[in-house]
Design a protein around this motif. Structure first.
Motif, PDB file in Angstrom:
ATOM      1  N   TRP A 140     -11.076  11.618  -2.644  1.00 37.45           N
ATOM      2  CA  TRP A 140     -11.015  11.766  -4.093  1.00 37.45           C
ATOM      3  C   TRP A 140      -9.596  12.027  -4.573  1.00 37.45           C
ATOM      4  N   LEU A 141      -8.794  12.742  -3.812  1.00 39.22           N
ATOM      5  CA  LEU A 141      -7.402  12.982  -4.203  1.00 39.22           C
ATOM      6  C   LEU A 141      -6.611  11.676  -4.197  1.00 39.22           C
ATOM      7  N   ILE A 142      -6.765  10.893  -3.149  1.00 38.67           N
ATOM      8  CA  ILE A 142      -6.054   9.621  -3.078  1.00 38.67           C
ATOM      9  C   ILE A 142      -6.538   8.681  -4.175  1.00 38.67           C
ATOM     10  N   GLY A 143      -7.846   8.655  -4.407  1.00 33.59           N
ATOM     11  CA  GLY A 143      -8.384   7.818  -5.479  1.00 33.59           C
ATOM     12  C   GLY A 143      -7.892   8.251  -6.853  1.00 33.59           C
ATOM     13  N   SER A 164      -1.397  16.082 -14.488  1.00 35.16           N
ATOM     14  CA  SER A 164      -0.673  17.118 -13.746  1.00 35.16           C
ATOM     15  C   SER A 164      -1.219  17.243 -12.322  1.00 35.16           C
ATOM     16  N   THR A 165      -0.472  17.936 -11.499  1.00 31.72           N
ATOM     17  CA  THR A 165      -0.903  18.182 -10.125  1.00 31.72           C
ATOM     18  C   THR A 165      -2.148  19.053 -10.103  1.00 31.72           C
ATOM     19  N   LYS A 166      -2.215  20.035 -10.992  1.00 29.99           N
ATOM     20  CA  LYS A 166      -3.402  20.893 -11.069  1.00 29.99           C
ATOM     21  C   LYS A 166      -4.640  20.075 -11.403  1.00 29.99           C
ATOM     22  N   TYR A 167      -4.478  19.099 -12.286  1.00 30.95           N
ATOM     23  CA  TYR A 167      -5.597  18.237 -12.645  1.00 30.95           C
ATOM     24  C   TYR A 167      -6.096  17.487 -11.418  1.00 30.95           C
ATOM     25  N   HIS A 168      -5.196  16.895 -10.656  1.00 30.03           N
ATOM     26  CA  HIS A 168      -5.592  16.125  -9.474  1.00 30.03           C
ATOM     27  C   HIS A 168      -6.255  17.006  -8.424  1.00 30.03           C
ATOM     28  N   LEU A 169      -5.737  18.210  -8.219  1.00 34.02           N
ATOM     29  CA  LEU A 169      -6.331  19.121  -7.239  1.00 34.02           C
ATOM     30  C   LEU A 169      -7.713  19.577  -7.677  1.00 34.02           C
ATOM     31  N   PHE A 170      -7.870  19.929  -8.954  1.00 35.01           N
ATOM     32  CA  PHE A 170      -9.171  20.345  -9.463  1.00 35.01           C
ATOM     33  C   PHE A 170     -10.161  19.189  -9.414  1.00 35.01           C
ATOM     34  N   THR A 183     -11.258  18.534  -5.848  1.00 43.18           N
ATOM     35  CA  THR A 183     -12.130  19.598  -5.359  1.00 43.18           C
ATOM     36  C   THR A 183     -13.526  19.487  -5.945  1.00 43.18           C
ATOM     37  N   TRP A 184     -13.616  19.291  -7.236  1.00 41.23           N
ATOM     38  CA  TRP A 184     -14.911  19.203  -7.896  1.00 41.23           C
ATOM     39  C   TRP A 184     -15.680  17.969  -7.442  1.00 41.23           C
ATOM     40  N   MET A 185     -14.989  16.834  -7.385  1.00 34.28           N
ATOM     41  CA  MET A 185     -15.653  15.599  -7.016  1.00 34.28           C
ATOM     42  C   MET A 185     -15.983  15.548  -5.520  1.00 34.28           C
ATOM     43  N   ALA A 186     -15.302  16.273  -4.698  1.00 29.48           N
ATOM     44  CA  ALA A 186     -15.650  16.341  -3.278  1.00 29.48           C
ATOM     45  C   ALA A 186     -16.841  17.261  -3.058  1.00 29.48           C
ATOM     46  N   PHE A 187     -16.978  18.263  -3.889  1.00 27.93           N
ATOM     47  CA  PHE A 187     -18.089  19.202  -3.760  1.00 27.93           C
ATOM     48  C   PHE A 187     -19.433  18.511  -3.992  1.00 27.93           C
ATOM     49  N   ILE A 188     -19.501  17.666  -4.996  1.00 24.64           N
ATOM     50  CA  ILE A 188     -20.767  17.026  -5.361  1.00 24.64           C
ATOM     51  C   ILE A 188     -21.290  16.109  -4.252  1.00 24.64           C
ATOM     52  N   PRO A 189     -20.513  15.123  -3.756  1.00 19.35           N
ATOM     53  CA  PRO A 189     -21.052  14.277  -2.675  1.00 19.35           C
ATOM     54  C   PRO A 189     -21.334  15.045  -1.392  1.00 19.35           C
ATOM     55  N   THR A 190     -20.521  16.036  -1.091  1.00 20.07           N
ATOM     56  CA  THR A 190     -20.763  16.828   0.118  1.00 20.07           C
ATOM     57  C   THR A 190     -22.072  17.576   0.006  1.00 20.07           C
ATOM     58  N   MET A 191     -22.335  18.137  -1.153  1.00 16.59           N
ATOM     59  CA  MET A 191     -23.551  18.907  -1.350  1.00 16.59           C
ATOM     60  C   MET A 191     -24.789  18.018  -1.252  1.00 16.59           C
TER      61      MET A 191
END
Length: 86
Positions: free
Chosen positions: A29-32, A46-52, A55-63
């Motif tokens: 998700w970060l690379i995308g 911003s960098t904070k936007y990409h990190l957030f 993180t959020w988008m990785a949480f959903i598919p993992t869950m």
């Protein structure tokens, strides 16, 4: 190579399997997000936007893709604390 990774992954504990899945999803998700920022969006984020976002988008598919592992993980934790109370 894939078979070797599959064997390594299947030998991990459920918690470690969830962590590995989350980390892989996070990098995807970060690379995308970074590529999408370069290709599609007019203004860079911003960098904070990409990190957030990663993180959020990785949480959903993992869950949702590892729902059975999450259920067994939390079920076993509840059973060990429940037996200690009796």
């Amino acid at each position: 190579m894939f078979k070797k990774y599959k064997n390594w992954y299947s030998n991990l504990s459920p918690l470690k399997q969830l962590a590995v899945s989350f980390i892989i999803n996070w990098f995807i998700w970060l690379i995308g997000s970074l590529l999408g920022d370069k290709v599609f969006f007019d203004e860079p984020h911003s960098t904070k936007y990409h990190l957030f976002y990663a993180t959020w988008m990785a949480f959903i598919p993992t869950m949702f893709s590892n729902w059975a592992k999450m259920k067994t993980l939390f079920k076993s934790e509840n059973n060990t604390t429940g037996s200690a109370q009796c």
